[in-house]
Design a protein around this motif. Structure first.
Motif, PDB file in Angstrom:
ATOM      1  N   ALA A 116       0.681  -1.356  -0.182  1.00  0.00           N
ATOM      2  CA  ALA A 116       0.150  -0.141   0.337  1.00  0.00           C
ATOM      3  C   ALA A 116       0.814   0.903   0.071  1.00  0.00           C
ATOM      4  CB  ALA A 116      -0.331  -0.076   1.265  1.00  0.00           C
ATOM      5  N   VAL A 117       2.143   1.010   1.056  1.00  0.00           N
ATOM      6  CA  VAL A 117       2.720   2.387   0.336  1.00  0.00           C
ATOM      7  C   VAL A 117       3.499   2.235  -0.374  1.00  0.00           C
ATOM      8  CG1 VAL A 117       4.869   3.047   2.096  1.00  0.00           C
ATOM      9  CG2 VAL A 117       3.460   1.878   3.263  1.00  0.00           C
ATOM     10  N   VAL A 118       4.427   1.988  -0.848  1.00  0.00           N
ATOM     11  CA  VAL A 118       4.597   1.173  -2.346  1.00  0.00           C
ATOM     12  C   VAL A 118       3.985   2.191  -3.744  1.00  0.00           C
ATOM     13  CG1 VAL A 118       5.815  -0.084  -4.179  1.00  0.00           C
ATOM     14  CG2 VAL A 118       6.482  -0.883  -1.249  1.00  0.00           C
ATOM     15  N   GLU A 119       2.508   1.620  -3.276  1.00  0.00           N
ATOM     16  CA  GLU A 119       1.387   1.627  -4.168  1.00  0.00           C
ATOM     17  C   GLU A 119       0.933   3.403  -4.462  1.00  0.00           C
ATOM     18  OE1 GLU A 119      -1.470  -1.014  -4.110  1.00  0.00           O
ATOM     19  OE2 GLU A 119      -1.436  -2.422  -5.232  1.00  0.00           O
ATOM     20  N   TRP A 120       0.623   3.971  -3.110  1.00  0.00           N
ATOM     21  CA  TRP A 120       0.654   5.263  -3.101  1.00  0.00           C
ATOM     22  C   TRP A 120       1.807   5.891  -3.598  1.00  0.00           C
ATOM     23  CZ3 TRP A 120       4.210   7.824   0.375  1.00  0.00           C
ATOM     24  CH2 TRP A 120       3.876   8.998   0.603  1.00  0.00           C
ATOM     25  N   SER A 121       3.077   5.976  -2.860  1.00  0.00           N
ATOM     26  CA  SER A 121       4.312   6.646  -3.791  1.00  0.00           C
ATOM     27  C   SER A 121       4.058   6.058  -5.422  1.00  0.00           C
ATOM     28  CB  SER A 121       5.691   6.099  -2.887  1.00  0.00           C
ATOM     29  OG  SER A 121       6.377   6.274  -3.231  1.00  0.00           O
TER      30      SER A 121
ATOM     31  N   ARG B 119      26.734   4.094  -7.800  1.00  0.00           N
ATOM     32  CA  ARG B 119      25.671   3.015  -8.631  1.00  0.00           C
ATOM     33  C   ARG B 119      24.727   3.035  -7.186  1.00  0.00           C
ATOM     34  NH1 ARG B 119      28.481  -0.587 -11.001  1.00  0.00           N
ATOM     35  NH2 ARG B 119      27.009  -2.609 -10.612  1.00  0.00           N
ATOM     36  N   PHE B 120      22.806   2.522  -8.651  1.00  0.00           N
ATOM     37  CA  PHE B 120      22.251   3.001  -7.363  1.00  0.00           C
ATOM     38  C   PHE B 120      21.973   0.933  -7.541  1.00  0.00           C
ATOM     39  CE2 PHE B 120      23.144   7.091  -9.841  1.00  0.00           C
ATOM     40  CZ  PHE B 120      22.583   7.710  -9.290  1.00  0.00           C
ATOM     41  N   GLN B 121      20.133   1.298  -6.524  1.00  0.00           N
ATOM     42  CA  GLN B 121      19.935   0.482  -5.918  1.00  0.00           C
ATOM     43  C   GLN B 121      18.588   0.479  -5.917  1.00  0.00           C
ATOM     44  OE1 GLN B 121      22.473  -1.955  -2.966  1.00  0.00           O
ATOM     45  NE2 GLN B 121      21.695  -0.941  -1.738  1.00  0.00           N
ATOM     46  N   LEU B 122      17.263  -0.916  -6.267  1.00  0.00           N
ATOM     47  CA  LEU B 122      16.153  -0.789  -5.469  1.00  0.00           C
ATOM     48  C   LEU B 122      16.035  -1.420  -4.495  1.00  0.00           C
ATOM     49  CD1 LEU B 122      14.186  -1.601  -8.666  1.00  0.00           C
ATOM     50  CD2 LEU B 122      14.184   1.108  -7.196  1.00  0.00           C
ATOM     51  N   LEU B 123      15.515  -1.300  -3.314  1.00  0.00           N
ATOM     52  CA  LEU B 123      15.445  -1.623  -2.066  1.00  0.00           C
ATOM     53  C   LEU B 123      14.520  -2.785  -2.409  1.00  0.00           C
ATOM     54  CD1 LEU B 123      13.634   1.135   0.538  1.00  0.00           C
ATOM     55  CD2 LEU B 123      15.956  -0.801   0.480  1.00  0.00           C
ATOM     56  N   GLU B 124      14.394  -3.945  -1.640  1.00  0.00           N
ATOM     57  CA  GLU B 124      14.028  -5.415  -1.836  1.00  0.00           C
ATOM     58  C   GLU B 124      12.456  -5.095  -3.104  1.00  0.00           C
ATOM     59  OE1 GLU B 124      12.243  -8.750   0.702  1.00  0.00           O
ATOM     60  OE2 GLU B 124      13.818  -7.740   1.436  1.00  0.00           O
ATOM     61  N   THR B 125      11.219  -4.329  -1.653  1.00  0.00           N
ATOM     62  CA  THR B 125      10.100  -4.558  -2.048  1.00  0.00           C
ATOM     63  C   THR B 125       9.909  -3.762  -2.635  1.00  0.00           C
ATOM     64  OG1 THR B 125       9.025  -5.149   0.216  1.00  0.00           O
ATOM     65  CG2 THR B 125       7.851  -4.417  -1.146  1.00  0.00           C
ATOM     66  N   LEU B 126      10.418  -2.831  -3.616  1.00  0.00           N
ATOM     67  CA  LEU B 126      10.338  -2.276  -4.147  1.00  0.00           C
ATOM     68  C   LEU B 126      10.635  -2.308  -5.041  1.00  0.00           C
ATOM     69  CD1 LEU B 126      12.191   1.544  -2.998  1.00  0.00           C
ATOM     70  CD2 LEU B 126       9.754   0.725  -3.613  1.00  0.00           C
TER      71      LEU B 126
END
Length: 968
Positions: free
Chosen positions: A502-507, A566-573
């Motif tokens: 829900a947090v990720v979808e909102w963002s 370098r860059f990276q995404l968090l696991e859930t993202l």
């Protein structure tokens, strides 16, 4: 200067050891030492000197005793100064042995969890300071309280020592120490517990049970009570054979098996100080700790803080990010992070345990929820096979192992009002740089937002990132629409997943269309990535806008900045991005683009390997490793021509770095029923992996198949399998055939415009000559080629040339050979050329053994052995054991030498067949026979022949350690 009170009073100064004459002077000095430099009134000094019957003129009498003490101390008597209302002993840098004892005990306790062998050594030093009862003749009078306290600390230190010896695997010493304590203190619980565990670890179950019965009888006879519950439970576990033998570990070996760079701490950790302290203590005292909590609660960040603290305290730490790891590659990921290369064999997990068995670092396994079943098996084996290793797991679910200690991590405490000191509020404000510093009403809105975000740090960070642009009021309105699922109370793992979704979808819904497209396409990267990778793979968006779009995603906490651009995404993202990518119908196309881009980067960067920029190229390819594996898996399933390219192009990076996980890409391709000449290079890669695993016959056949498919030995496509076939011919003892193959390969490389690779192969001619005992011919070859290697400025080429120069000179000029080995190691380390670095270390130790520098050899071989075990190259590891056998014979360890010789001879088919080394082994074995006799030698050889690979490594480690102890 040292004042000794752990026994009769002594003063050790530059003038020698002084025992103050007369009991009154000693009593006065003891009373002053008890106060550690403080001023002691005259009347208290008088009580110490005369007890309840002081003289009539106390001040004069004390003054006389002070004068005697000053004279007895000589120049140090100036430290005894007059200070109203009495006297002071000015320590001024002097030490007291009781303080040294306590300091070493504290240091040992701090070390006990991660390095029990070092802790035991510190405790030996601490206990060695004692010469008798504390404070000597005054320990039963005015110094009794301090003496009793020190005696209790002494007993605790002795118990700590017994425990440390047991944890270090020095079982028989632990048994002796614990038995002495149990005899001296028959009603004390801990000595009996340690004794029972030590006896059980030594395989003496009956004696362990007898120790419990003796303790039981003493308690019942003297106190009329039963043993405490913990001891009864231990007794039950021993009866059930749940506490078994523990292999002896190398107590002096604390070198980490490999290098692992911790991720950087992205920002100060807010509001988790208690969790960090608790987890640090748990990691120090417990072998397996799982940090449990919902997604987004900050498990990784807390674990990273603990890892950095352990590293700062000089404790080896290895970090494994399991996010990009599939269950089928779990073992490879752990091996890569710890620097252990797993060779092909029947039980690779046993090989990992063998490599880590002597080490006591911290292994962090981060984001484990998607591989729990497989990880539980791996962790159980590590617990048994590497008992000194501490494991810290972060997950949304526990492993469900009996030995697991679970630390639950709750969301941040929720604010009840406008509280600027609340950790959730502080985190929100720290992540909202564009937000003006709120007043009390604004703080109340922030507190409300934190409550609505349920205290989850990731949700708070995302909310803070948006608050600066939207304003707190709009933010709260959006939260009301989207995050009502964030209710309190217990939540299952599915609910937790939906909560963070829900947090990720909102963002995500706040992104503009271009940002949303880029975000979902970033999900294709399995690990960290660079901006140019994003530009090459993502497509669609304007290339000029990508940097700005990526920066926007970083600002909104949807993308993390990693080290070195370098860059990276968090696991859930990342998981959410992949879902969006699949829903958009773009996943296959993006994975294909990623695989092709990765293959192009591999090819381009591999060309830089043969230049003075080799070190940088190696760093780039090492960072690309997760992408390489992802590209390989996609190509293997969907694009065979691309898979062929990858397997062939990876050789030059993988072979010289001994990355067997990459070399093994050739294995599945070798079974493809195709006749494409492009298959030739992949077969060369497979052949190199096969000989490294000791499968020489298969390796030779695979290389020959590659040469045939390429169109024969003179075809350009035959270059790689031709080179590997030359190595195999050399290993099999076919020197002239090997030299002919090397020459033809060098010609092919020069014809393809690769002169440096041609030089590397011409240098291999000298290697074949040396190993055939033709050192003078090798020296002649090197006289021409070594200057060319130096001019190339390529670290690996220079390492190879100097190593061979050492080999050629080893019999004629040992000093020049040793210098060449050192130079080879220096150059090889610059480009992580682990093959040549470890070969040079092995040969340097062997040279030291042959020239009589046995201590140097005994120090060098354990390091080289660990490196070969970590690399997973069985063939070269057994070649090293040959040299160890020769060393042990020279050191007088004849039985160990015979056992190892039996193991080496049983693996003859997997060994490089070098004539010179074989002659040295046979000479050593003949000397062993002469010393032990035929019967004992034959029996030892048979024992060695029956050793498993893991048992052989353990025996070699122990033999080296025992020989070193004998020499000291």
């Amino acid at each position: 200067m040292l004042f000794r009170v752990l026994g009769p009073l002594e003063v050790d100064s530059t003038e020698g050891v002084v025992v103050p004459p007369g009991p009154r002077a000693r009593a006065l000095l003891t009373a002053l030492l008890l106060e550690r430099g403080a001023v002691v009134p005259v009347h208290r000094l008088a009580e110490a000197v005369w007890g309840e019957e002081p003289p009539a003129r106390v001040e004069n009498a004390v003054h006389v005793v002070v004068g005697r003490a000053r004279r007895a101390l000589g120049p140090a008597g100036a430290r005894l100064v007059t200070r109203a209302p009495g006297y002071q002993l000015d320590l001024g840098g002097a030490r007291i042995d009781a303080d040294l004892f306590e300091q070493r005990c504290r240091a040992a306790r701090a070390l006990s969890g991660r390095d029990p062998a070092a802790a035991a050594r510190l405790l030996d030093e601490a206990l060695g300071l004692w010469r008798g009862p504390a404070y000597g003749e005054f320990g039963e009078s005015f110094a009794r309280p301090a003496a009793v306290r020190l005696d209790e600390l002494r007993r605790a230190a002795a118990e700590d020592r017994a425990e440390a010896l047991l944890r270090a695997g020095v079982v028989e010493d632990a048994v002796a120490a614990a038995r002495d304590l149990a005899t001296a203190h028959p009603m004390a619980e801990r000595p009996t517990a340690v004794l029972m565990r030590a006896l059980s670890a030594a395989g003496r179950t009956g004696d362990a049970l007898d120790a419990y019965q003796r303790y039981l009888r003493v308690l019942r006879d003297e106190l009329g009570i039963d043993p405490p519950a913990e001891l009864r439970e231990l007794h039950t576990r021993i009866l059930r054979e749940e506490v078994g033998p523990t292999p002896r570990q190398a107590a002096m070996d604390t070198t980490p098996p490999g290098r692992s760079q911790l991720p950087r701490r992205p920002s100060p950790l807010i509001g988790r100080e208690d969790e960090v302290r608790t987890l640090s203590a748990a990691v120090a005292d417990t072998a397996l700790v799982t940090l449990l909590g919902p997604g987004g609660v900050g498990k990784t960040r807390v674990a990273l803080e603990v890892a950095h603290q352990c590293a700062a305290a000089s404790r080896p730490v290895w970090w494994v990010d399991l996010v990009p790891v599939q269950s089928s590659r779990l073992l490879e990921a752990v091996a890569a992070a710890t620097g252990v290369e797993i060779a092909s064999g029947r039980d690779p997990l046993d090989a990992l345990c063998t490599a880590l068995a002597a080490h006591r670092g911290v292994l962090v396994l981060d984001n484990a929820e998607h591989v729990l079943d497989e990880l539980a098996v791996l962790v159980e084996r590590l617990r048994d096979g590497a008992p000194g290793l501490a494991l810290l797991v972060t997950s949304r679910e526990r492993l469900a192992l009996d030995t697991e200690e679970v630390q639950r991590m709750a969301p941040l405490p929720l604010p009840t009002g406008a509280d600027p000191d609340n950790p959730a509020v502080r985190l929100f404000l720290a992540r909202a740089p564009g937000l003006a510093l709120p007043d009390e009403a604004g703080l109340a809105l922030v507190a409300q937002a934190c409550r609505r975000l349920d205290g989850l740090p990731l949700a708070i960070e995302l909310g803070g990132a948006r608050a600066g642009g939207l304003g707190l009021t709009v933010l709260l309105d959006r939260l009301g629409d989207r995050l009502d699922v964030l209710g309190g109370g217990r939540r299952t793992s599915d609910r937790r997943h939906r909560t963070l979704r829900a947090v990720v979808e909102w963002s995500h819904d706040l992104l503009d269309p271009e940002e949303a497209v880029l975000f979902r396409r970033l999900g294709v990267f399995p690990g960290s990535f660079t901006l140019d990778q994003v530009e090459a793979v993502s497509g669609g968006a304007s290339r000029g806008s990508l940097p700005a779009l990526l920066a926007r995603l970083v600002e909104q906490s949807l993308v993390q900045s990693a080290r070195s651009g370098r860059f990276q995404l968090l696991e859930t993202l990342r998981a959410f991005a992949l879902e969006r990518l699949t829903a958009a119908g773009e996943e296959h196309a993006l994975r294909d683009a990623h695989a092709r881009d990765t293959a192009a980067r591999l090819a381009a960067t591999s060309r830089r390997l043969w230049s003075e920029h080799e070190g940088e190229a190696v760093g780039d390819l090492t960072a690309l490793s997760p992408d390489l594996h992802a590209a390989w898996e996609h190509a293997l399933a969907h694009d065979r021509p691309l898979a062929l390219r990858l397997a062939g192009d990876v050789y030059e990076f993988a072979y010289f770095r001994q990355r067997l996980d990459l070399l093994r890409w050739g294995f599945p391709i070798a079974d493809w029923p195709i006749d494409d000449p492009e298959l030739a290079a992949a077969l060369g890669t497979a052949a190199a992996a096969l000989w490294s695993a000791g499968r020489m016959t298969e390796a030779a056949a695979t290389a020959e198949r590659g040469i045939t498919l390429a169109g024969g030995p003179d075809a350009p496509a035959a270059a790689l399998p031709m080179n590997v076939s030359g190595d195999i011919a050399m290993f099999l003892g076919d020197t002239d055939d090997a030299i002919a193959r090397y020459h033809r390969h060098a010609e092919l490389r020069r014809a393809r415009g690769q002169p440096v690779l041609g030089l590397v192969t011409e240098l291999s001619v000298a290697h074949a000559l040396v190993n055939a005992g033709r050192a003078e011919e090798a020296a002649a070859v090197l006289a021409e080629l070594l200057p060319q290697a130096v001019r190339s400025a390529v670290p690996t080429v220079m390492a190879w040339a100097h190593y061979l120069a050492g080999e050629a000179a080893s019999e004629a000029d040992s000093e020049r050979a040793a210098a060449s080995y050192r130079t080879a190691i220096e150059h090889g380390l610059r480009a992580d050329s682990r093959l040549f670095v470890t070969m040079a270390r092995t040969s340097a130790a062997a040279l030291a053994a042959r020239t009589g520098a046995l201590r140097e050899a005994l120090a060098g071989f354990p390091v080289a052995l660990e490196e070969w075990v970590q690399l997973g190259n069985r063939s070269v590891a057994w070649w090293l054991v040959q040299h160890v056998t020769v060393l042990l014979e020279r050191a007088g360890a004849h039985t160990d030498a015979a056992v190892l010789a039996g193991a080496v001879l049983a693996r003859e088919d997997a060994l490089p067949g070098f004539a010179t080394d074989a002659e040295r082994l046979q000479a050593a074995l003949a000397a062993v026979r002469e010393r032990l006799g035929e019967h004992a030698t034959t029996a030892a050889l048979e024992r060695g022949a029956g050793l498993t690979d893991a048992a052989l490594v353990a025996r070699a480690r122990q033999a080296l350690a025992d020989a070193a102890a004998t020499m000291s």
